[in-house]
Write an enzyme that holds these catalytic residues in place. Structure first.
Site, PDB file in Angstrom:
ATOM      1  N   ALA A   1      12.110  24.331 -15.302  1.00 42.12           N
ATOM      2  CA  ALA A   1      11.158  23.382 -15.884  1.00 42.12           C
ATOM      3  C   ALA A   1       9.752  23.955 -15.963  1.00 42.12           C
ATOM      4  O   ALA A   1       8.937  23.501 -16.746  1.00 42.12           O
ATOM      5  CB  ALA A   1      11.147  22.101 -15.064  1.00 42.12           C
ATOM      6  N   GLU A   2       9.453  24.952 -15.117  1.00 41.76           N
ATOM      7  CA  GLU A   2       8.088  25.468 -15.095  1.00 41.76           C
ATOM      8  C   GLU A   2       7.962  26.769 -15.886  1.00 41.76           C
ATOM      9  O   GLU A   2       7.611  26.756 -17.046  1.00 41.76           O
ATOM     10  CB  GLU A   2       7.593  25.593 -13.650  1.00 41.76           C
ATOM     11  CG  GLU A   2       7.426  24.190 -13.035  1.00 41.76           C
ATOM     12  CD  GLU A   2       6.972  24.197 -11.598  1.00 41.76           C
ATOM     13  OE1 GLU A   2       5.877  24.725 -11.336  1.00 41.76           O
ATOM     14  OE2 GLU A   2       7.708  23.679 -10.739  1.00 41.76           O
ATOM     15  N   MET A   3       8.283  27.911 -15.295  1.00 40.97           N
ATOM     16  CA  MET A   3       8.099  29.172 -16.010  1.00 40.97           C
ATOM     17  C   MET A   3       9.426  29.773 -16.481  1.00 40.97           C
ATOM     18  O   MET A   3       9.443  30.697 -17.281  1.00 40.97           O
ATOM     19  CB  MET A   3       7.289  30.127 -15.139  1.00 40.97           C
ATOM     20  CG  MET A   3       5.895  29.548 -14.862  1.00 40.97           C
ATOM     21  SD  MET A   3       5.055  30.233 -13.422  1.00 40.97           S
ATOM     22  CE  MET A   3       4.114  31.545 -14.191  1.00 40.97           C
TER      23      MET A   3
END
Ligand SMILES: [Cu+2]
Lengths: 333, 100
Positions: free
Chosen positions: A130-132
């Site tokens: 979901a982030e990087m």
């Protein structure tokens, strides 16, 4: 006249005439908020320099456009100014990006405290889809392809190559240097009576007495690094969702007490960004939080503050901010 | 006052006085104790904030203790236990239980 009665009268009139001035009332609480005389043990400068580059480098993400600083932006007091973080593919995450200001003194980390150390935390966002959204192996391969990084890792971690451990250690070393510069409040704690307005001093007294904010926002960072349900109305169970704390009611919907340093530069507030301003936060506490459930902390109570007390509290909170300063590094290519 | 009995409370254990641990300024004092198996430990909240003493190892949870509250637990099996406050992670207490 009965001498006892006249003695009492005399006391009362003295008290009325000489109500302690706000400066001395506030001064009583100052010592608990003294900044530490000594900084943290310094990491090697070349490790900090590598960590700074990694923190600002979007090549740590699959898309090549998300760096740690996208969500922990020094221009926004190391947060992102959003109600909830926006990650890979512009996907909105479940929680708001907290600041990393003064994180070197803090921990455990995250709203639910699931990581004990900054080193443990650092790989989390890189590999989180979901982030990087970057597989650990891919990010290391990508960094190894950059001559400048190969050299910097060799200098910092001789013979080890570009490893996840080295990456985490460098990022954590950099994070430990993110410290808020002295604010007007600190100058007042140091003894400069003129550094705060009377309104801010009254607000500081309310903070420590009637509103009892200091039960949780304690010490120079204004956090106890602890976990409370203050009555935010959403379904997120916070620390209560961690397996280690199954069955502990007080941790249901409990989140880490955020620092109040620089708070006025980090709206909107709370783990879900649900309160827009400091005034709204004070109203939130004034009614004893918004959610009624058994897990809400007994240290959060209806306060019934006057309009003046609310204004004074906000005036005080604003004195915890210091001017932004951050050096953004040039990245190796 | 609630009493949590971890195993059978033997008559003989009543011979020991309770060990008292206070919670003040978000810390346990003392932070390290040794008790005899079967001895009770009384946790007193001498603080201005609520605490929640629990132990995964010793399998008990005293739940919320408001300021002024006292609760006791008996430690019956020898061993070393970690006791913590659920709210304040820095509050930890080591309890060493030795054969009576
Ligand atoms: Cu506690």
């Amino acid at each position: 006249m009965n001498p006892r009665v006249s003695f009492l009268c005399c006391c009362v009139s003295i008290a009325a005439a000489a109500a302690p001035p706000v400066e001395s009332q506030a001064r009583e609480f100052a010592a608990q908020y003294q900044r530490p005389a000594k900084g943290l043990a310094p990491d090697a400068p070349e490790r900090v320099a590598l960590g700074r580059q990694l923190f600002f480098d979007p090549r740590l993400s699959a898309s090549g456009i998300v760096s740690c600083a996208t969500c922990h932006n020094p221009a926004l007091s190391w947060g992102d100014g959003l109600p909830r973080a926006v990650g890979h593919s512009m996907k909105t995450l479940g929680r708001r990006s907290p600041t990393v200001l003064n994180a070197g003194w803090g921990g455990p980390f995250m709203w639910d405290g699931r990581f004990e150390t900054l080193e443990e935390q650092a790989m989390g966002p890189i590999t989180s889809p979901a982030e990087m959204n970057m597989a650990a192996g891919d990010v290391l391969a990508r960094l190894s392809a950059v001559e400048g990084y190969r050299q910097a890792f060799e200098k910092n971690f001789p013979g080890e190559g570009v490893t996840a451990k080295g990456l985490a250690s460098a990022i954590a070393a950099f994070e430990r240097t993110i410290v808020s510069p002295p604010a007007p409040f600190d100058r007042w704690v140091q003894g400069d009576a003129a550094a705060l307005s009377d309104a801010a001093k009254r607000g500081f007294v309310v903070f420590n007495t009637k509103a009892a904010c200091s039960k949780c926002h304690s010490g120079w960072r204004f956090t106890d690094d602890s976990f409370h349900d203050i009555g935010v109305k959403d379904a997120d169970r916070g620390r209560g969702a961690l397996k280690d704390f199954e069955g502990i009611e007080a941790l249901d919907h409990a989140f880490k007490t955020p620092t109040l340093r620089d708070a006025d530069r980090r709206a909107p507030f709370l783990h879900d960004g649900s309160e827009a301003t400091l005034e709204a936060i004070v109203d939130f506490y004034d009614v004893g939080g918004r959610a009624r459930r058994p897990s809400v902390s007994s240290d959060v109570q209806k306060l019934s503050l006057t309009a003046q007390e609310k204004k004074d509290l906000v005036a005080f909170l604003k004195t915890l901010s210091s001017p932004a300063d951050a050096v953004v590094p040039a990245l190796p290519r | 006052m609630k009493t949590f009995v971890l195993a059978g409370l033997l008559a003989s254990t009543l011979a020991f006085a309770d060990e008292v641990v206070t919670q003040k300024d978000k810390a346990f004092a003392p932070g390290d104790i040794t008790v005899k198996a079967g001895q009770r430990v009384t946790f007193v909240n001498d603080d201005t904030v609520a605490h929640n003493v629990f132990s995964k190892d010793a399998k008990f949870n005293l739940k919320i203790q408001p300021p002024g509250d006292k609760q006791s637990v008996s430690f019956d099996a020898p061993g070393t236990y970690e006791v913590r406050c659920a709210i304040h992670p820095k509050m930890t207490l080591k309890v060493k239980v030795v054969a009576p």
